[in-house]
Enzyme design. Sequence first.
Site, PDB file in Angstrom:
ATOM      1  N   HIS A  50      -2.478 128.221 -41.179  1.00 46.33           N
ATOM      2  CA  HIS A  50      -3.610 127.397 -41.622  1.00 46.33           C
ATOM      3  C   HIS A  50      -4.620 128.257 -42.385  1.00 46.33           C
ATOM      4  CE1 HIS A  50      -2.740 124.718 -37.930  1.00 46.33           C
ATOM      5  NE2 HIS A  50      -2.382 124.015 -39.001  1.00 46.33           N
TER       6      HIS A  50
ATOM      7  N   LYS B  12       0.473 113.180 -31.410  1.00 48.96           N
ATOM      8  CA  LYS B  12       0.414 114.526 -30.849  1.00 48.96           C
ATOM      9  C   LYS B  12      -0.467 114.527 -29.605  1.00 48.96           C
ATOM     10  CE  LYS B  12       0.935 116.857 -35.313  1.00 48.96           C
ATOM     11  NZ  LYS B  12       0.346 117.835 -36.242  1.00 48.96           N
TER      12      LYS B  12
ATOM     13  N   ARG C 153       5.691 124.556 -45.278  1.00 42.98           N
ATOM     14  CA  ARG C 153       6.389 125.676 -44.661  1.00 42.98           C
ATOM     15  C   ARG C 153       7.863 125.658 -45.022  1.00 42.98           C
ATOM     16  NH1 ARG C 153       3.698 123.944 -39.246  1.00 42.98           N
ATOM     17  NH2 ARG C 153       5.253 122.379 -39.633  1.00 42.98           N
TER      18      ARG C 153
ATOM     19  N   SER D 285       1.562 124.962 -35.050  1.00 47.56           N
ATOM     20  CA  SER D 285       0.705 124.870 -33.864  1.00 47.56           C
ATOM     21  C   SER D 285       1.496 124.423 -32.641  1.00 47.56           C
ATOM     22  CB  SER D 285      -0.443 123.884 -34.112  1.00 47.56           C
ATOM     23  OG  SER D 285      -1.315 124.374 -35.089  1.00 47.56           O
TER      24      SER D 285
END
Length: 168
Positions: free
Chosen positions: A19, A43, A93, A131
């Site tokens: 990040h 989440k 990513r 994360s």
Amino acid sequence: MSARVGVYPGTFDPVTLGHMDIIRRGAKLVDRLVIGVTTNPSKSPMFTLDERLSMVEREVASVDGDITVVAFDALLMTFAERQGASVIVRGLRAVADFEYEYQMAGMNQQINDRIETVFLMADVSLQPIASRLVKEIAMYGGAIGKFVTPTVHDDVTARVERLGRKGD
């Protein structure tokens, strides 16, 4: 000429070195970068919204550029409009990220075609960091120092100790 405002949205639970890479690079592309910290119903956050806001504010304090951190709970494009943004900054990513992000960018363009989505590839050394994985590694007692700053490491470690590590 008006200032170019970009929005970098995410849950940042916790904020990772990946990040931070996108924040540093994104801040160079715009006059003002707004980091939108949001909730994601799919989440389960380890940190509260207020904790994540504080964490991100602390971590970006030393980053060059005009950067603000704002909580939001709305459609991304609504939030971006409210911030006066002309750009959404997204980090990629892997190919798996691209499919999801491509679909989201297309939907967002349908909502507001005046706001462009800009994709930044994560630094090669940071591409595997997520994360979700950082939290999982920490919950099982693994080392997360390669993925987060020392202060975020301390935050995650303290939270894991409070929640109770898995596998014990």
